[in-house]
Motif scaffolding. Structure first.
Motif, PDB file in Angstrom:
ATOM      1  N   ARG A  24      45.245  31.878  34.059  1.00 33.20           N
ATOM      2  CA  ARG A  24      43.983  32.576  33.801  1.00 33.20           C
ATOM      3  C   ARG A  24      44.155  34.058  34.070  1.00 33.20           C
ATOM      4  NH1 ARG A  24      38.586  30.023  35.709  1.00 33.20           N
ATOM      5  NH2 ARG A  24      37.999  31.745  34.415  1.00 33.20           N
ATOM      6  N   ARG A  25      43.524  34.854  33.235  1.00 34.97           N
ATOM      7  CA  ARG A  25      43.546  36.295  33.451  1.00 34.97           C
ATOM      8  C   ARG A  25      42.668  36.637  34.647  1.00 34.97           C
ATOM      9  NH1 ARG A  25      41.720  38.008  27.598  1.00 34.97           N
ATOM     10  NH2 ARG A  25      40.130  36.572  28.275  1.00 34.97           N
ATOM     11  N   ARG A  26      43.004  37.712  35.333  1.00 36.16           N
ATOM     12  CA  ARG A  26      42.206  38.118  36.491  1.00 36.16           C
ATOM     13  C   ARG A  26      40.982  38.928  36.073  1.00 36.16           C
ATOM     14  NH1 ARG A  26      43.740  38.325  41.728  1.00 36.16           N
ATOM     15  NH2 ARG A  26      45.658  37.251  42.217  1.00 36.16           N
ATOM     16  N   ARG A  27      41.151  39.821  35.128  1.00 32.07           N
ATOM     17  CA  ARG A  27      40.071  40.753  34.817  1.00 32.07           C
ATOM     18  C   ARG A  27      38.940  40.091  34.024  1.00 32.07           C
ATOM     19  NH1 ARG A  27      40.455  46.822  32.396  1.00 32.07           N
ATOM     20  NH2 ARG A  27      38.228  47.192  32.562  1.00 32.07           N
ATOM     21  N   HIS A  28      39.250  39.436  32.938  1.00 35.90           N
ATOM     22  CA  HIS A  28      38.255  38.741  32.108  1.00 35.90           C
ATOM     23  C   HIS A  28      38.728  37.303  31.933  1.00 35.90           C
ATOM     24  CE1 HIS A  28      36.364  42.550  31.204  1.00 35.90           C
ATOM     25  NE2 HIS A  28      37.537  43.041  30.821  1.00 35.90           N
ATOM     26  N   GLY A  30      37.215  34.465  31.339  1.00 34.79           N
ATOM     27  CA  GLY A  30      36.582  33.602  30.338  1.00 34.79           C
ATOM     28  C   GLY A  30      36.084  32.307  30.953  1.00 34.79           C
TER      29      GLY A  30
END
Length: 84
Positions: A24-28, A30
């Motif tokens: 999973r991305r940290r910033r966005h 989802g």
């Protein structure tokens, strides 16, 4: 009575064939990922019952009319339903 759509022996054969979950991305980040076993159970449900995806309930206890947007002109009955 709850029917298990994905028995343990079937899951043991299918699980190694699935790709690993992406990081999973940290910033966005989802939406959270649906568990693979739950997604497979949804596919098997549709194949067994012959129901179309738009008509399948989001929650097993919910009627199709209680889905979000069904009465606001955005659901499957948007041509005949009242607008919000």
């Amino acid at each position: 009575m709850r029917v298990d759509l994905v028995p343990d022996d079937l899951w043991e054969r299918v699980a190694p064939l699935l790709p690993p979950a992406p990081e999973r991305r940290r910033r966005h980040p989802g939406r959270l990922r649906v568990p693979d076993r739950a997604a497979l159970a949804g596919n098997i449900y549709v194949l067994r019952t012959g129901v179309a995806w738009p008509m399948s309930p989001r929650r097993p206890w919910a009627a199709p009319e209680s889905r979000p947007g069904a009465d606001c002109g955005t659901g499957p009955r948007s041509a005949s339903g009242p607008a919000c």
